[in-house]
Design a protein around this motif. Structure first.
Motif, PDB file in Angstrom:
ATOM      1  N   UNK A 124      -3.748  82.820  19.217  1.00 51.53           N
ATOM      2  CA  UNK A 124      -3.314  81.589  19.870  1.00 51.53           C
ATOM      3  C   UNK A 124      -3.168  81.816  21.372  1.00 51.53           C
ATOM      4  N   UNK A 125      -2.531  82.945  21.712  1.00 47.16           N
ATOM      5  CA  UNK A 125      -2.308  83.228  23.122  1.00 47.16           C
ATOM      6  C   UNK A 125      -3.623  83.445  23.863  1.00 47.16           C
ATOM      7  N   UNK A 126      -4.527  84.211  23.236  1.00 47.16           N
ATOM      8  CA  UNK A 126      -5.784  84.518  23.883  1.00 47.16           C
ATOM      9  C   UNK A 126      -6.563  83.236  24.181  1.00 47.16           C
ATOM     10  N   UNK A 127      -6.624  82.349  23.183  1.00 47.68           N
ATOM     11  CA  UNK A 127      -7.384  81.119  23.375  1.00 47.68           C
ATOM     12  C   UNK A 127      -6.718  80.187  24.372  1.00 47.68           C
ATOM     13  N   UNK A 128      -5.395  80.161  24.340  1.00 44.09           N
ATOM     14  CA  UNK A 128      -4.680  79.346  25.329  1.00 44.09           C
ATOM     15  C   UNK A 128      -5.004  79.825  26.735  1.00 44.09           C
ATOM     16  N   UNK A 129      -4.943  81.135  26.929  1.00 42.89           N
ATOM     17  CA  UNK A 129      -5.157  81.665  28.268  1.00 42.89           C
ATOM     18  C   UNK A 129      -6.586  81.473  28.732  1.00 42.89           C
ATOM     19  N   UNK A 130      -7.523  81.660  27.793  1.00 42.36           N
ATOM     20  CA  UNK A 130      -8.919  81.456  28.170  1.00 42.36           C
ATOM     21  C   UNK A 130      -9.186  80.009  28.538  1.00 42.36           C
ATOM     22  N   UNK A 131      -8.652  79.102  27.704  1.00 36.65           N
ATOM     23  CA  UNK A 131      -8.871  77.680  27.969  1.00 36.65           C
ATOM     24  C   UNK A 131      -8.318  77.296  29.330  1.00 36.65           C
ATOM     25  N   UNK A 132      -7.129  77.803  29.638  1.00 37.33           N
ATOM     26  CA  UNK A 132      -6.512  77.449  30.909  1.00 37.33           C
ATOM     27  C   UNK A 132      -7.253  78.068  32.087  1.00 37.33           C
ATOM     28  N   UNK A 133      -7.853  79.229  31.842  1.00 34.84           N
ATOM     29  CA  UNK A 133      -8.628  79.875  32.900  1.00 34.84           C
ATOM     30  C   UNK A 133      -9.884  79.050  33.181  1.00 34.84           C
ATOM     31  N   UNK A 134     -10.522  78.588  32.105  1.00 38.29           N
ATOM     32  CA  UNK A 134     -11.736  77.777  32.246  1.00 38.29           C
ATOM     33  C   UNK A 134     -11.427  76.490  33.010  1.00 38.29           C
ATOM     34  N   UNK A 135     -10.293  75.875  32.653  1.00 36.35           N
ATOM     35  CA  UNK A 135      -9.966  74.585  33.260  1.00 36.35           C
ATOM     36  C   UNK A 135      -9.233  74.754  34.584  1.00 36.35           C
ATOM     37  N   UNK A 136      -9.076  75.971  35.027  1.00 39.08           N
ATOM     38  CA  UNK A 136      -8.348  76.294  36.248  1.00 39.08           C
ATOM     39  C   UNK A 136      -6.927  75.742  36.226  1.00 39.08           C
ATOM     40  N   UNK A 137      -6.273  75.941  35.110  1.00 39.61           N
ATOM     41  CA  UNK A 137      -4.872  75.582  35.026  1.00 39.61           C
ATOM     42  C   UNK A 137      -4.608  74.130  34.685  1.00 39.61           C
ATOM     43  N   UNK A 138      -5.665  73.408  34.353  1.00 39.87           N
ATOM     44  CA  UNK A 138      -5.486  71.993  34.043  1.00 39.87           C
ATOM     45  C   UNK A 138      -5.310  71.812  32.532  1.00 39.87           C
ATOM     46  N   UNK A 139      -4.108  71.454  32.090  1.00 40.45           N
ATOM     47  CA  UNK A 139      -3.880  71.372  30.641  1.00 40.45           C
ATOM     48  C   UNK A 139      -4.617  70.218  29.972  1.00 40.45           C
ATOM     49  N   UNK A 140      -5.202  69.300  30.736  1.00 38.13           N
ATOM     50  CA  UNK A 140      -5.909  68.196  30.074  1.00 38.13           C
ATOM     51  C   UNK A 140      -7.170  68.675  29.348  1.00 38.13           C
ATOM     52  N   UNK A 141      -7.514  69.961  29.529  1.00 32.42           N
ATOM     53  CA  UNK A 141      -8.692  70.479  28.819  1.00 32.42           C
ATOM     54  C   UNK A 141      -8.553  70.283  27.310  1.00 32.42           C
ATOM     55  N   UNK A 142      -7.312  70.288  26.845  1.00 29.98           N
ATOM     56  CA  UNK A 142      -7.111  70.168  25.399  1.00 29.98           C
ATOM     57  C   UNK A 142      -7.337  68.749  24.882  1.00 29.98           C
ATOM     58  N   UNK A 143      -7.288  67.770  25.778  1.00 27.41           N
ATOM     59  CA  UNK A 143      -7.519  66.399  25.320  1.00 27.41           C
ATOM     60  C   UNK A 143      -8.848  65.849  25.825  1.00 27.41           C
ATOM     61  N   UNK A 144      -9.518  66.586  26.701  1.00 27.65           N
ATOM     62  CA  UNK A 144     -10.805  66.094  27.196  1.00 27.65           C
ATOM     63  C   UNK A 144     -11.927  66.333  26.186  1.00 27.65           C
ATOM     64  N   UNK A 145     -11.861  67.469  25.493  1.00 27.81           N
ATOM     65  CA  UNK A 145     -12.893  67.691  24.482  1.00 27.81           C
ATOM     66  C   UNK A 145     -12.561  66.838  23.260  1.00 27.81           C
ATOM     67  N   UNK A 146     -13.534  66.041  22.800  1.00 26.01           N
ATOM     68  CA  UNK A 146     -13.257  65.135  21.673  1.00 26.01           C
ATOM     69  C   UNK A 146     -12.785  65.888  20.431  1.00 26.01           C
ATOM     70  N   UNK A 147     -13.385  67.051  20.198  1.00 32.77           N
ATOM     71  CA  UNK A 147     -13.044  67.822  19.002  1.00 32.77           C
ATOM     72  C   UNK A 147     -11.609  68.315  19.072  1.00 32.77           C
ATOM     73  N   UNK A 148     -11.275  68.892  20.237  1.00 37.02           N
ATOM     74  CA  UNK A 148      -9.921  69.397  20.416  1.00 37.02           C
ATOM     75  C   UNK A 148      -8.913  68.262  20.335  1.00 37.02           C
ATOM     76  N   UNK A 149      -9.267  67.128  20.956  1.00 37.79           N
ATOM     77  CA  UNK A 149      -8.372  65.974  20.943  1.00 37.79           C
ATOM     78  C   UNK A 149      -8.119  65.513  19.512  1.00 37.79           C
ATOM     79  N   UNK A 150      -9.212  65.404  18.727  1.00 34.42           N
ATOM     80  CA  UNK A 150      -8.999  64.891  17.363  1.00 34.42           C
ATOM     81  C   UNK A 150      -8.167  65.867  16.535  1.00 34.42           C
ATOM     82  N   UNK A 151      -8.352  67.176  16.756  1.00 36.09           N
ATOM     83  CA  UNK A 151      -7.526  68.149  16.033  1.00 36.09           C
ATOM     84  C   UNK A 151      -6.052  67.972  16.389  1.00 36.09           C
ATOM     85  N   UNK A 152      -5.795  67.758  17.683  1.00 35.10           N
ATOM     86  CA  UNK A 152      -4.406  67.584  18.101  1.00 35.10           C
ATOM     87  C   UNK A 152      -3.830  66.281  17.566  1.00 35.10           C
TER      88      UNK A 152
END
Lengths: 157, 499
Positions: free
Chosen positions: B446-474
């Motif tokens: 969980x931590x690894x993926x969180x950190x990678x995702x945040x690195x990709x998005x440059x610290x923007x947490x909206x990355x989790x709701x911008x991807x349709x797949x991630x959004x629907x899972x949430x």
């Protein structure tokens, strides 16, 4: 004046808060970083804060909601002590006595955590366990542990 | 690739004599230990895990799967014969199974359990073979954000399906996640919470942790009010089912299998939930409702089929996504990692012989169980007569050597002792240990993926709701959470668990 309606949960919530504080305290020197470049401390700190919140909620709930719960079984301190000390003894004795005497002593002693234990049965069981674990673990699975350790005269190496 | 050539590939691995042998040994040991009261599948696997370390990966996993089914099944035997469910998923089997045994129909109850389980196992294995590859193909498209959201969903769902207080289950997950952060930080290489102990650089060993929490802790609890158990050994006769029996179990087995297959896939689901749900369903639809509780054969057939189907399909998320849905799967993930395999969608394409071999071995394992259990029932009955005061010292002995053999270090034995205390205190405070283990195993991922995702998005947490797949899972996670928190559902949930 608030009354604690569920003592078990009150302690439970408090325990969670203590656990989180311990994690925060022992991780105080870890770099937290920011949400872009998370440091090693970021995740544990966030989790600790979350756990403090949950712990507080559990405590609040314990003041409001009374729960009927079956009472605990009476504590059996002799059994707890023996069972918890057994692996610790095993860990300390293994490299000194070797597998066979360690298992023998541990099994014989720990069986007295039961009130139905008797000397004859315990020794028979301990002997059986010592022999079978030597056969299984040192012979068949070749674990790097010798049946007899340096503290055993003549047999140990 | 068509499924038959895949299954054929699997068969060529699973039917190798050496793998058949380890599968058989796994089923035998699993049953032998699972039969012993107080030792469910989690404790059994944790205890026996070390003996698979020296094997080749496919043999090790086949053997572990065999241990799992064996332990799962062994619990039913005790439930039926002495009204003592060896693990939570046999609790409902005990109700009518034991009544059948008292009416002199123990043989029929055991045969029903065996045949129902075998049928369910066969169907669930096919389902696994059909469903896993497409799921893994979807999972391969997952980025860190999707993985993170999926794990959040998994953890939330496991809370929803846990029994007892929700808040406490959440607390256990977070506590588990925190324990998972002990060790070297993956990104920076910084040591965390290791107190200068070199053995902790790799983190707390999860086998030692689960042995403490599920194995030793159980002994501490059992010793509190120890009663001398005198098990009357009766001869079990009449293993053959009559034509009427077959007619009566047909429907329940089919319904149980369907329900179990479905519930097994859910995180936190698996065998226990399946058997409870199947029993409740059968109680509603059965024409012989009045007989329930007095030895209805339907009430043995349905939950036994369901728990086996659920046990089997709980492999689906573990094998395709690398996400364990219950503590047993968490141990399987650990076992795979020890064998140098990272569980996840890549396993199918990178190690097809291992993946398909494991699937086919599930079927052959189920077949072995039928063969093992019916004729050898006398042997298992004898094992039941071993008194507890001779049993628990032996369990402690095996756990100690087992914990030692993980890394050939006594440190893990101390960890085991420490976590038996942690588990014991938690059980006194009525916290459930299962979510803790799930959080512990998922924490690093969980931590690894969180950190990678945040690195990709440059610290923007909206990355989790911008991807349709991630959004629907949430969104699904939020819906699940909402459902659990809504009063009417939570009342139903309480009913389901008290039934």
């Amino acid at each position: 004046m608030l009354k604690i309606r569920n003592g078990r949960d009150f302690i439970g919530g408090a325990a969670m808060i203590v656990v989180s504080l311990l994690f925060i305290w022992f991780g105080r020197e870890l770099d937290v970083g920011n949400s872009f470049q998370m440091g090693p401390g970021y995740f544990p700190v966030i989790l600790s804060l979350l756990l403090i919140g949950i712990g507080a909620l559990i405590m609040v709930q314990s003041l409001v909601v009374a729960v009927e719960d079956e009472p605990d079984a009476p504590a059996n301190w002799q059994a707890y002590t023996l069972v918890i000390l057994a692996p610790i003894f095993f860990g300390l004795a293994l490299s000194r006595f070797g597998l066979a005497p360690t298992i023998f002593l541990m099994v014989a002693a720990v069986s007295f955590a039961s009130k139905y234990a008797g000397w004859r049965h315990s020794i028979a069981l301990a002997l059986f366990m010592a022999i079978s674990s030597v056969v299984l673990f040192t012979r068949l699975l070749s674990l790097p542990v010798s049946p007899f350790g340096p503290w055993i005269p003549f047999l140990g190496n | 690739m068509d499924i038959f050539s895949d299954l054929l590939l699997g068969a060529s691995t699973a039917f190798q004599p050496v793998n058949l042998f380890y599968g058989f040994i796994g089923c035998l040991l699993g049953t032998a230990i699972g039969v012993l009261p107080g030792l469910g599948p989690t404790a059994t696997i944790a205890m026996l895990l070390p003996i698979t370390f020296g094997l080749r990966p496919e043999s090790a996993l086949i053997m572990l799967a065999g241990i799992f089914y064996g332990a799962q099944y062994g619990g039913s035997t005790t439930a039926i014969l002495i009204n003592l469910p060896g693990e939570s998923s046999s609790v409902v089997t005990a109700i009518d199974g034991y009544q059948m045994a008292r009416n002199g129909r123990a043989g029929a109850a055991l045969a029903t359990a065996a045949l129902g389980s075998f049928f369910a196992g066969t169907v669930a294995t096919l389902l696994l073979a059909v469903a896993a590859p497409p799921l893994a193909a979807v999972a391969l498209k997952f980025g860190p954000a999707e993985y993170f959201s999926l794990m959040v969903l998994g953890l939330v769902a496991s809370v929803a399906l846990a029994s007892g207080s929700l808040l406490k289950a959440f607390a256990m997950i977070v506590f588990g996640l925190l324990l998972g952060s002990v060790g070297t930080d993956v990104e920076s290489g910084m040591p965390r919470y290791i107190f200068g102990i070199p053995e902790l650089y790799d983190g707390l060993n999860f086998v030692a942790v689960s042995m403490g929490i599920f194995g030793i802790c159980e002994i501490l609890r059992n010793l509190e009010n120890e009663h001398e158990r005198s098990v009357g050994v009766k001869k079990v006769a009449g293993l053959m089912l009559t034509r009427d029996d077959f007619r009566r179990i047909r429907g329940p087995v089919l319904r149980g299998t369907a329900l179990g297959s479905l519930l097994g896939v859910l995180p936190g689901g698996g065998a226990m939930l399946s058997s409870f749900a199947a029993y409740a369903l059968e109680k509603r639809v059965s024409p012989n409702r009045a007989e329930f509780g007095k030895g209805a054969i339907e009430a043995v057939a349905a939950p036994e089929s369901a728990n086996n189907a659920g046990a089997q399909t709980s492999f689906i998320p573990m094998l395709t996504l690398g996400i364990p849905g219950n503590p047993v799967m968490a141990l399987m993930v650990g076992a795979m990692i020890i064998q140098g395999i990272t569980p996840g969608p890549n396993v199918i394409s990178e190690k097809p012989d291992l993946f398909w071999g494991m699937i086919v071995s599930m079927w052959s394992g189920n077949l072995m169980l039928v063969i093992l259990n019916l004729p050898l029932i006398g042997l298992w009955v004898r094992m039941l007569t071993i008194p507890y005061h001779l049993l628990f010292p032996a369990i402690i002995g095996f756990c100690c050597v087992g914990a030692y053999s993980i890394n050939n270090s006594v440190f893990d034995v101390f960890i085991m002792a420490g976590f038996s205390v942690v588990g014991f205190v938690l059980s006194k405070l009525r916290f459930e240990p299962a979510p803790l283990l799930l959080g512990f195993i998922l924490g690093p991922m969980l931590e690894e993926n969180l950190r990678r995702a945040m690195l990709i998005s440059q610290g923007d947490p909206t990355i989790f709701v911008r991807s349709p797949l991630s959004l629907s899972l949430l969104i699904v996670a939020v819906i699940v959470l909402g459902l659990v928190l809504s009063p009417s559902i939570s009342r139903k949930r309480d009913e389901a668990f008290t039934e």
